[in-house]
Design an enzyme around this catalytic site. Structure first.
Site, short mmCIF file in Angstrom:
data_model
loop_
_atom_site.label_atom_id
_atom_site.label_comp_id
_atom_site.label_asym_id
_atom_site.label_seq_id
_atom_site.Cartn_x
_atom_site.Cartn_y
_atom_site.Cartn_z
N SER A 212 1.36 -5.76 -4.63
CA SER A 212 0.72 -5.13 -5.79
C SER A 212 -0.74 -5.59 -5.89
CB SER A 212 1.54 -5.44 -7.04
OG SER A 212 1.18 -4.56 -8.07
N GLU A 345 8.19 3.53 -6.09
CA GLU A 345 7.05 2.92 -6.77
C GLU A 345 6.75 3.57 -8.12
OE1 GLU A 345 5.58 0.33 -5.84
OE2 GLU A 345 5.48 0.18 -3.66
#
Ligand SMILES: *[C@@H]1O[C@H](CO)[C@@H](O)[C@H](O)[C@H]1NC(C)=O
Ligand SMILES: *[C@@H]1O[C@H](CO)[C@@H](O)[C@H](O)[C@H]1NC(C)=O
Ligand SMILES: *[C@@H]1O[C@H](CO)[C@@H](O)[C@H](O)[C@H]1NC(C)=O
Length: 598
Positions: A212, A345
């Site tokens: 991330s 996601e």
């Protein structure tokens, strides 16, 4: 250097406080560091690990060092007992709080997990982990290196860096240029380069990896010429520099908001910064907690920025340009890269900050999707004043035309949209550019695509049939639970998930050793490198075989975001006789015809 360090590595076997705890001692460039020796068991295999926790790599960034680049730690005056994790960097409250953590501005520490090795053994590859959390939350001690280090026989380092206002406040000028958090990461990487040989690490085989915002971070580091020679490979899990959430044009406006609140002079940068250096840490915590939850500006209020030194090119568009700046290209092309995403996601779109208050109750109708959700996404991700035709194009693309009114279809398309706009498109941009310039052709793409059985990570969450953002993390670290957050971790993997975890650790550590995830330990997958033309990727799933190497994942949607939508927007804007470089992809000529940027 290496030989000397090897010679100095000695096991002291001293019994300290608790019975049966052995200590180990290493002589580094900055002085003697004592660590612990512990037993590790993973998948029935036992081994020993040496842990050195809470090593300072920079002076505490407090007082006049607040909002400044880090200053290297001066040599230790006496041996350091590196037996436990040190402070967690200050951050917004609410998400990762635990009574067992100590938050402090004095937080620039790193941790080393080294498998036991004999002095005559070869030096080990090194993997430096940079945690994620939107540059706003997170800490390294959530990621325990025990399993990864012993399973793959590599040294794992996890490092802290400053977050949010402490890491990224800027006045938009030389007084406070921003990006201190990126400089912290760089300093930790430099520290590893300078000292890891003493722990048995090979300074010629350093991989940085992250997830991330940690993945964006490793890409930011991969594009910073000052890192040349300090590391050789990167693994980026769900994030790059172009994602809409990695930079914030309103950084310096937010610095002024904060200044006004703290009753500082706000128009003079020098006065503003020296005033803010004296503001209590509690007030800063309260401010970022309010600002991050209250969405005074989305993305998060303090993020990396173009500072002219670390980041010289607008990160949102660096991979859109036909060429990278020469020095940037030099480092980026020299690195080996694995990067990928999780299949689900876009489930981050099922959260309050993306306009969905309650994911469990979420079944949007078509009107709501078209009139509210898509325009909101466009405002957040592409900015204000984007022509309406962009909304129409996105709605058209994210409609399931087999059954456009079905609530489940609308929700699934909504989730796909968030995944594409937040992570997936920039993955392609990053890999396209890297595979084009790479000298080694070691560019690898993966898509982590399982329906997990383990019962949630960090928080128990409603089931979602694809792999959510961040759910790759327990696999990379062998499901090792951090002591300090035990009560917050809801991970108990099934047997196949543990085995898959072992395979992923093998692929990652193979790559750290050779730049090729297929060797030395061959899992029989024959993961083919990515090229823009062929777009090979490894689909990580239960029971992987070589047929998991596939091509062109989600390619139609990548083309929509990379090639089609920018053209639609540019031509609509030009038609309206307004020149704009909205997506920085085209400019209007004098005759108002659009020409693509060179
Ligand atoms: C944070 O929000 C609370 C509640 O709205 C408010 O009372 C407080 O003054 C705010 N603090 C800061 C530093 O903005
Ligand atoms: C669609 O959803 C919105 C928001 O939930 C609601 O206000 C509206 O009444 C719904 N429209 C229809 C036709 O069901
Ligand atoms: C990669 O190279 C090809 C051929 O030179 C070119 O057409 C393409 O635009 C390049 N892609 C990127 C992302 O640089």
């Amino acid at each position: 250097m290496a030989a000397k360090a090897l010679y100095l590595l000695q096991i002291l076997s001293v019994v300290i406080g608790m019975p049966e705890v052995e200590t180990v001692s290493v002589n580094t460039n900055i002085g003697i560091i004592n660590g612990l020796e512990e037993d590790v068991t993973f998948l029935g295999k036992s081994s020993k690990i040496h842990k050195f926790l809470g090593i300072p790599f920079a002076e505490p960034p407090i007082g006049k060092l607040r909002f400044q680049n880090p200053v290297p730690k001066s040599p230790l005056e006496e041996p350091l007992d590196a037996f436990k994790h040190n402070n967690v960097c200050l951050q917004m409250l609410g998400l990762l709080d635990s009574k067992r953590l100590t938050y402090d501005e004095d937080c620039l520490y790193l941790n080393i997990y080294a498998p036991e090795r004999k002095p005559e053994d070869k030096l080990l590859p090194v993997m430096v982990w940079i945690y994620g959390g939107g540059f706003t939350i997170g800490f390294p001690d959530m990621y325990i290196g025990d399993h990864l280090a012993t399973q793959g026989n590599v040294i794992v380092v996890t490092t802290n860096y400053r977050l949010s206002v402490w890491g990224f406040l800027t006045t938009g000028d030389k007084i406070a240029p921003g990006n201190y958090g990126l400089w912290d990461q760089h300093m930790a990487i430099k520290w590893v380069h300078d000292n890891i040989a003493a722990f048995g690490g090979d300074t010629e085989k350093v991989t940085i990896f992250g997830e991330s915002a940690g993945s964006s971070s490793v890409m930011y580091q991969a594009l910073y010429p000052g890192n040349k020679g300090l590391f050789h490979r990167v693994i980026g899990q769900s994030g790059s520099v172009g994602n809409f959430w990695v930079t914030n044009e309103k950084n310096s406006e937010n610095a002024k908001h904060l200044g006004a609140l703290a009753e500082c002079e706000t128009e003079n940068s020098e006065a503003l910064v020296s005033c803010l250096q004296e503001v209590s840490a509690d007030l800063l915590v309260e401010f970022v907690t309010n600002a991050t939850y209250g969405l005074i500006s989305y993305p998060f209020p303090f993020l990396p920025t173009v500072d002219g030194k670390f980041v010289t090119t607008d990160p949102k568009h660096i991979f859109d340009k036909s060429d990278l700046p020469t020095e940037v290209k030099e480092i980026f092309s020299s690195l080996d890269i694995i990067s990928g995403v999780n299949s689900g996601e876009g489930s981050i779109g099922l959260s309050p900050f993306a306009g969905v208050a309650d994911a469990a109750e979420f079944s949007p109708n078509k009107t709501y999707f078209e009139e509210t959700l898509v325009p909101l996404m466009i405002k957040i991700c592409l900015g204000e004043n984007v022509p309406r035709i962009a909304t129409d194009a996105v709605v058209g693309e994210y409609t399931n035309w087999d059954n456009p009114d079905d609530y489940n279809n609308i929700r699934d398309e909504y989730v796909s949209m968030w995944g594409d706009v937040s992570f997936n498109t920039d993955l392609y941009k990053t890999l396209d550019k890297h595979s084009n310039v790479s000298t080694s052709q070691h560019t690898y793409m993966y898509v982590f695509d399982i329906n997990p059985e383990f019962n949630g990570f960090l928080y128990p969450v409603p089931r979602f049939k694809k792999l959510r953002h961040a759910y790759d993390l327990p696999f990379v670290f062998g499901f090792k639970k951090p002591d300090q957050l035990e009560e917050k971790f809801h991970v108990s993997p099934s047997r196949w998930e543990e085995r898959l975890s072992a395979d992923i650790m093998t692929l990652w550590t193979n790559f750290a050793k050779t730049g090729n995830p297929n060797s030395p330990e061959d899992l029989g997958l024959d993961w083919v490198p990515y090229t823009q033309k062929q777009q090979h990727f490894l689909q990580i799933s239960r029971d992987m075989t070589s047929s998991n190497v596939k091509q062109r994942w989600n390619a139609r949607r990548a083309n929509f975001w990379i090639n089609l939508l920018p053209k639609i927007i540019t031509s609509a804007v030009c038609e309206a006789e307004k020149c704009s470089d909205h997506l920085n992809r085209g400019t209007c000529a004098k005759d108002q015809k659009c020409s693509p940027s060179p």
